[in-house]
Each structure stands twice: as C-alpha cells, then as structure tokens.
Design a protein around this motif. Structure first.
Motif, PDB file in Angstrom:
ATOM      1  N   VAL A 126      -0.635 -44.249 133.820  1.00 10.88           N
ATOM      2  CA  VAL A 126      -0.221 -44.585 132.154  1.00 10.88           C
ATOM      3  C   VAL A 126       0.491 -45.610 132.021  1.00 10.88           C
ATOM      4  O   VAL A 126       0.314 -46.658 131.258  1.00 10.88           O
ATOM      5  CB  VAL A 126       0.277 -43.321 131.643  1.00 10.88           C
ATOM      6  N   ALA A 127       1.439 -46.049 132.938  1.00 13.17           N
ATOM      7  CA  ALA A 127       2.473 -47.103 132.799  1.00 13.17           C
ATOM      8  C   ALA A 127       1.735 -48.419 133.033  1.00 13.17           C
ATOM      9  O   ALA A 127       1.855 -49.368 132.391  1.00 13.17           O
ATOM     10  CB  ALA A 127       3.641 -46.949 133.972  1.00 13.17           C
ATOM     11  N   VAL A 128       0.711 -48.550 134.151  1.00 12.68           N
ATOM     12  CA  VAL A 128       0.138 -49.416 134.400  1.00 12.68           C
ATOM     13  C   VAL A 128      -0.896 -49.929 133.332  1.00 12.68           C
ATOM     14  O   VAL A 128      -0.949 -51.091 132.865  1.00 12.68           O
ATOM     15  CB  VAL A 128      -0.569 -49.466 135.651  1.00 12.68           C
ATOM     16  N   THR A 129      -1.602 -48.875 132.937  1.00 14.48           N
ATOM     17  CA  THR A 129      -2.182 -49.315 131.653  1.00 14.48           C
ATOM     18  C   THR A 129      -1.579 -49.759 130.411  1.00 14.48           C
ATOM     19  O   THR A 129      -2.087 -50.836 129.904  1.00 14.48           O
ATOM     20  CB  THR A 129      -3.051 -47.749 131.395  1.00 14.48           C
ATOM     21  N   GLY A 130      -0.656 -49.065 130.169  1.00 17.34           N
ATOM     22  CA  GLY A 130       0.320 -49.751 128.955  1.00 17.34           C
ATOM     23  C   GLY A 130       0.751 -51.187 129.278  1.00 17.34           C
ATOM     24  O   GLY A 130       0.684 -51.954 128.405  1.00 17.34           O
ATOM     25  N   ALA A 131       1.122 -51.470 130.368  1.00 17.80           N
ATOM     26  CA  ALA A 131       1.496 -52.705 130.701  1.00 17.80           C
ATOM     27  C   ALA A 131       0.438 -53.738 130.432  1.00 17.80           C
ATOM     28  O   ALA A 131       0.718 -54.760 129.916  1.00 17.80           O
ATOM     29  CB  ALA A 131       2.246 -52.783 132.163  1.00 17.80           C
ATOM     30  N   SER A 132      -0.781 -53.451 131.147  1.00 13.41           N
ATOM     31  CA  SER A 132      -1.870 -54.333 131.228  1.00 13.41           C
ATOM     32  C   SER A 132      -2.408 -54.701 129.614  1.00 13.41           C
ATOM     33  O   SER A 132      -2.634 -55.597 129.279  1.00 13.41           O
ATOM     34  CB  SER A 132      -2.972 -53.886 131.899  1.00 13.41           C
ATOM     35  N   VAL A 133      -2.298 -53.517 128.912  1.00 18.93           N
ATOM     36  CA  VAL A 133      -2.614 -53.546 127.406  1.00 18.93           C
ATOM     37  C   VAL A 133      -1.566 -54.498 126.852  1.00 18.93           C
ATOM     38  O   VAL A 133      -2.052 -55.418 125.799  1.00 18.93           O
ATOM     39  CB  VAL A 133      -2.945 -52.248 126.656  1.00 18.93           C
ATOM     40  N   ALA A 134      -0.307 -54.563 127.103  1.00 17.38           N
ATOM     41  CA  ALA A 134       0.871 -55.260 126.541  1.00 17.38           C
ATOM     42  C   ALA A 134       0.445 -56.921 126.837  1.00 17.38           C
ATOM     43  O   ALA A 134       0.453 -57.587 126.026  1.00 17.38           O
ATOM     44  CB  ALA A 134       2.086 -54.723 126.848  1.00 17.38           C
ATOM     45  N   ILE A 135       0.275 -57.095 128.089  1.00 19.20           N
ATOM     46  CA  ILE A 135      -0.160 -58.436 128.538  1.00 19.20           C
ATOM     47  C   ILE A 135      -1.231 -58.994 127.880  1.00 19.20           C
ATOM     48  O   ILE A 135      -1.183 -60.015 127.360  1.00 19.20           O
ATOM     49  CB  ILE A 135      -0.215 -58.284 129.934  1.00 19.20           C
ATOM     50  N   CYS A 136      -2.616 -58.126 127.783  1.00 15.81           N
ATOM     51  CA  CYS A 136      -3.564 -58.641 126.915  1.00 15.81           C
ATOM     52  C   CYS A 136      -3.221 -58.705 125.543  1.00 15.81           C
ATOM     53  O   CYS A 136      -3.515 -59.727 125.069  1.00 15.81           O
ATOM     54  CB  CYS A 136      -4.651 -57.639 127.000  1.00 15.81           C
ATOM     55  N   ALA A 137      -2.338 -58.145 124.975  1.00 17.65           N
ATOM     56  CA  ALA A 137      -2.136 -58.158 123.366  1.00 17.65           C
ATOM     57  C   ALA A 137      -1.371 -59.756 123.329  1.00 17.65           C
ATOM     58  O   ALA A 137      -1.506 -60.466 122.425  1.00 17.65           O
ATOM     59  CB  ALA A 137      -1.261 -57.198 123.112  1.00 17.65           C
ATOM     60  N   LEU A 138      -0.063 -59.846 124.325  1.00 14.15           N
ATOM     61  CA  LEU A 138       0.447 -61.280 124.496  1.00 14.15           C
ATOM     62  C   LEU A 138      -0.520 -62.345 124.452  1.00 14.15           C
ATOM     63  O   LEU A 138      -0.334 -63.441 123.833  1.00 14.15           O
ATOM     64  CB  LEU A 138       1.593 -61.076 125.636  1.00 14.15           C
TER      65      LEU A 138
END
Length: 108
Positions: free
Chosen positions: A83-95
């Motif tokens: 869940v943490a890795v998925t959240g970080a990758s979604v945040a990077i994609c949003a940026l």
C-alpha cells in the motif's frame, strides 16, 4: 401462456395403508425413595477425558503459535508495504501530470 397452471393432487391409486390408531397405555405409579439424611453425595465423573500436556507438547504448541504469529505478521507487513509503494507511485504520477499541465499552460 401467462396464466399460471395450478397442479392438481392426483387421487391415490393402489393400496392405501390405513391410519395407525394409538391406544393409551396404563400409567403405573412408582415408589418414591427418600434418601437417608447425611448420605454421602456421589462424585460427579466427567465423561470427557482430561487433557494432559507433556513438556514436549507445550514446546510444540508454543513453537506453532510463534510460527503462526510470524507468518501473519509477515503477511500484514508485506500488505502495508504494498500500500505504501502504491501510494508513493500515485503521488509521483500526480506530480508529473501537474508539472506537465503547468508547463503546457505557460507555453500558450
């Protein structure tokens, strides 16, 4: 076509057994036996066998419990990490998407 068909009960054919007649039986009163005063009460014996744990069985139970705790803990930690890795990758994609949108807006 849309009318329901109600099934009819067919009449019994062949041999039909008659209903059983239940006759009342006579009730015979029994004698009431009174216990003697201060009679010893019989001990209640349990029908279940008692469980006796040997030291080896205790070690096996503790080891099995520890193994279950470790496996469940590893599964929960791996799910949390996923869940943490998925959240970080979604945040990077949003940026990245926000950066592309703002740079596109500045060009026009």
């Amino acid at each position: 076509m849309f009318h329901p068909k109600i099934p009819t009960m067919p009449q019994p054919t062949g041999l039909v057994t008659p209903l059983a007649v239940v006759e009342p039986s006579a009730v015979i009163p029994q004698q009431v036996i009174t216990p003697a005063p201060f009679a010893p009460v019989p001990a209640v014996v349990s029908a279940r066998p008692t469980v006796q744990l040997t030291p080896g069985a205790v070690v096996a139970l503790v080891g099995g419990g520890a193994a279950v705790v470790l496996v469940v803990g590893a599964v929960l930690v791996s799910m949390l990490l996923a869940v943490a890795v998925t959240g970080a990758s979604v945040a990077i994609c949003a940026l990245v998407v926000r950066s592309l949108i703002t740079s596109e807006a500045k060009r026009h």
